[in-house]
Design an enzyme around this catalytic site. Structure first.
Site, short mmCIF file in Angstrom:
data_model
loop_
_atom_site.label_atom_id
_atom_site.label_comp_id
_atom_site.label_asym_id
_atom_site.label_seq_id
_atom_site.Cartn_x
_atom_site.Cartn_y
_atom_site.Cartn_z
N ASP A 114 0.83 -1.21 0.00
CA ASP A 114 0.00 0.00 0.00
C ASP A 114 0.87 1.26 0.00
O ASP A 114 1.86 1.34 0.73
CB ASP A 114 -0.87 0.04 1.25
CG ASP A 114 -1.74 -1.20 1.42
OD1 ASP A 114 -1.24 -2.31 1.17
OD2 ASP A 114 -2.90 -1.05 1.81
N HIS A 116 -1.11 4.54 -0.48
CA HIS A 116 -2.14 5.39 0.11
C HIS A 116 -1.86 6.89 0.02
O HIS A 116 -1.89 7.61 1.02
CB HIS A 116 -2.35 5.01 1.58
CG HIS A 116 -3.28 3.84 1.75
ND1 HIS A 116 -4.59 3.87 1.33
CD2 HIS A 116 -3.08 2.61 2.30
CE1 HIS A 116 -5.18 2.72 1.61
NE2 HIS A 116 -4.27 1.93 2.18
N ASP A 143 -4.10 -0.37 -3.37
CA ASP A 143 -4.30 0.74 -2.42
C ASP A 143 -3.30 1.86 -2.66
O ASP A 143 -2.51 2.24 -1.79
CB ASP A 143 -4.24 0.25 -0.97
CG ASP A 143 -5.55 -0.40 -0.54
OD1 ASP A 143 -6.39 -0.69 -1.41
OD2 ASP A 143 -5.73 -0.61 0.68
N ASP A 146 -6.37 7.23 -1.44
CA ASP A 146 -7.11 7.40 -0.17
C ASP A 146 -6.15 7.57 1.01
O ASP A 146 -4.99 7.19 0.96
CB ASP A 146 -8.06 6.24 0.09
CG ASP A 146 -9.34 6.30 -0.73
OD1 ASP A 146 -9.71 7.41 -1.15
OD2 ASP A 146 -9.95 5.24 -0.97
N ARG A 147 -6.70 8.14 2.07
CA ARG A 147 -5.97 8.40 3.33
C ARG A 147 -4.97 9.55 3.20
O ARG A 147 -5.09 10.55 3.85
CB ARG A 147 -5.25 7.13 3.83
CG ARG A 147 -6.13 5.92 4.00
CD ARG A 147 -6.95 6.01 5.28
NE ARG A 147 -7.54 4.73 5.61
CZ ARG A 147 -8.33 4.52 6.66
NH1 ARG A 147 -8.64 5.51 7.46
NH2 ARG A 147 -8.83 3.33 6.89
N ASN A 175 -8.55 -2.87 -2.37
CA ASN A 175 -9.94 -2.54 -2.01
C ASN A 175 -10.22 -1.04 -2.06
O ASN A 175 -11.38 -0.63 -2.10
CB ASN A 175 -10.27 -3.09 -0.61
CG ASN A 175 -9.37 -2.54 0.46
OD1 ASN A 175 -8.17 -2.77 0.45
ND2 ASN A 175 -9.94 -1.80 1.41
N HIS A 176 -9.16 -0.21 -2.09
CA HIS A 176 -9.36 1.24 -2.20
C HIS A 176 -9.43 1.71 -3.65
O HIS A 176 -9.58 2.91 -3.88
CB HIS A 176 -8.28 2.00 -1.45
CG HIS A 176 -8.56 2.10 0.02
ND1 HIS A 176 -9.20 3.18 0.59
CD2 HIS A 176 -8.31 1.23 1.03
CE1 HIS A 176 -9.32 2.97 1.89
NE2 HIS A 176 -8.78 1.80 2.18
N HIS A 224 -3.87 -8.32 -3.25
CA HIS A 224 -3.89 -7.26 -2.24
C HIS A 224 -4.30 -7.75 -0.86
O HIS A 224 -3.58 -7.59 0.12
CB HIS A 224 -4.80 -6.12 -2.67
CG HIS A 224 -4.88 -5.03 -1.65
ND1 HIS A 224 -3.84 -4.14 -1.44
CD2 HIS A 224 -5.83 -4.71 -0.74
CE1 HIS A 224 -4.15 -3.33 -0.46
NE2 HIS A 224 -5.36 -3.65 -0.01
N ARG A 248 -17.03 -5.82 -4.04
CA ARG A 248 -16.00 -6.55 -3.30
C ARG A 248 -16.68 -7.27 -2.15
O ARG A 248 -17.75 -6.91 -1.71
CB ARG A 248 -14.92 -5.59 -2.76
CG ARG A 248 -15.42 -4.61 -1.73
CD ARG A 248 -14.28 -3.78 -1.14
NE ARG A 248 -13.47 -4.57 -0.24
CZ ARG A 248 -13.23 -4.23 1.03
NH1 ARG A 248 -13.76 -3.15 1.53
NH2 ARG A 248 -12.46 -4.98 1.79
N HIS A 275 -2.39 -4.75 2.44
CA HIS A 275 -3.68 -4.46 3.06
C HIS A 275 -3.62 -4.11 4.55
O HIS A 275 -4.48 -3.39 5.04
CB HIS A 275 -4.63 -5.64 2.84
CG HIS A 275 -6.05 -5.40 3.23
ND1 HIS A 275 -6.81 -4.40 2.66
CD2 HIS A 275 -6.86 -6.02 4.14
CE1 HIS A 275 -8.03 -4.43 3.18
NE2 HIS A 275 -8.08 -5.40 4.08
#
Length: 327
Positions: A114, A116, A143, A146-147, A175-176, A224, A248, A275
């Site tokens: 990730d 992010h 991923d 995001d964040r 998943n992001h 992931h 998902r 993840h």
């Protein structure tokens, strides 16, 4: 039958023979196809249960030494460079032989977890490990957004390298890379603030087409999140998944028994997933069969974790972990 679908062809021939029992041509075709189906079944029955290993498994490249008297081209840190190729072509032009270690030597591939939206940490990975190139391939395991506050910069940089080196730079879906996560955790708002809603809609479309997993040399599967909520899943099942969608599943935990069963069924050595934040940036679990890599150090500016990336090289693709701190 011409397509090699012998079982399906045999069912068709059985029907034809029943309908036209006096048709000699149909009977001959049925007998021929029946013979092939039996032969294929016999071959599968006598085949060894042990997975056929690559020739490279018998090689110990690290123990090979290049003699002092050898004056030919050598790989620079295991990498094929333009200078090496020019020297190699001249060497061959003079009808000389490349040293066997250089002929056998394999490249490494770098696996990152990730990121992010932590753009400056992504730049640090490239600073530490070198920019992507044909001689320095990368896999980023989902991923990307995001964040963090610089998700647009991260994803456009990664997409740029994918376009530049399509066969040596790989992006897997996390998943992001989905609309519902992007709405909650910042990417949608960031894109609309920096560009437009139309730009976000285009990112959304592209994310749907990212592959879900990547298998390296038939030995290591990278995905992931991890393994599945049901048993018996094969690599072919993963290949058949329709990519172009948002849906998902709900997350689940899986233990060493699940990992062991999946690896044995698919004749793999181990899995790499991401993840989850790990204090050291990586974790080796399930008797060494489940590796987690996470490449966003000091996640969300508060976790204090290290980041890491993995080098895979050699015939056994043993993971070599490299840690780094936030910048």
């Amino acid at each position: 039958m011409a397509l090699g679908k012998f079982k399906a062809a045999l069912r068709d021939y059985e029907t034809v023979v029943k309908v036209r029992p006096n048709d000699k041509d149909a009977k001959l075709k049925y007998q021929e196809c029946h013979k092939i189906v039996k032969q294929k079944a016999f071959e599968r029955a006598i085949a060894s249960d042990e997975h056929k290993r690559s020739v490279v498994d018998s090689l110990d490249i690290e123990s090979m030494t290049i003699e002092d008297e050898y004056s030919g081209p050598k790989l620079d840190g295991g990498k094929v460079t333009l200078a090496f190729m020019k020297e190699l072509m001249q060497w061959y032009k003079e009808q000389k032989k490349l040293h066997r270690k250089c002929a056998y030597q394999t490249e490494k591939v770098t696996v990152c977890g990730d990121t992010h939206g932590q753009y400056y940490d992504l730049l640090n990975i490239f600073e530490l490990n070198g920019l992507p190139s044909e001689a320095n391939p990368y896999i980023f395991n989902g991923d990307f957004v995001d964040r963090g506050s610089f998700s647009v910069e991260v994803i456009l940089t990664l997409f740029g390298f994918k376009l530049l080196y399509p066969d040596h730079f790989h992006l897997l879906r996390g998943n992001h890379e989905t609309d519902n996560m992007n709405q909650i955790y910042g990417f949608e708002g960031e894109v609309k603030a920096k560009y437009t809603a139309q730009m976000f809609a285009l990112f959304s479309e592209v994310f749907e087409w990212l592959p879900l997993a990547q298998c390296i040399n038939g030995k290591v599967l990278i995905m992931h999140g991890g393994l599945f909520s049901e048993d018996g899943v094969t690599l072919d099942d993963i290949r058949k998944i329709e990519r172009n969608r948002h849906k998902r599943g709900v997350s689940c935990q899986f233990g060493p028994d699940v990992t062991k069963s999946f690896l044995e069924r698919n004749r793999l050595d181990y899995i790499i997933r991401s993840h989850e934040v790990k204090p050291e940036g990586y974790e080796v679990a399930h008797d060494g069969k489940c590796v987690t890599v996470f490449s966003a150090p000091n996640y969300c500016d508060q976790m204090g974790n290290k980041g890491s990336y993995i080098h895979l090289r050699g015939s056994d693709l043993r993971p070599d972990f490299h840690q780094f701190t936030a910048v």
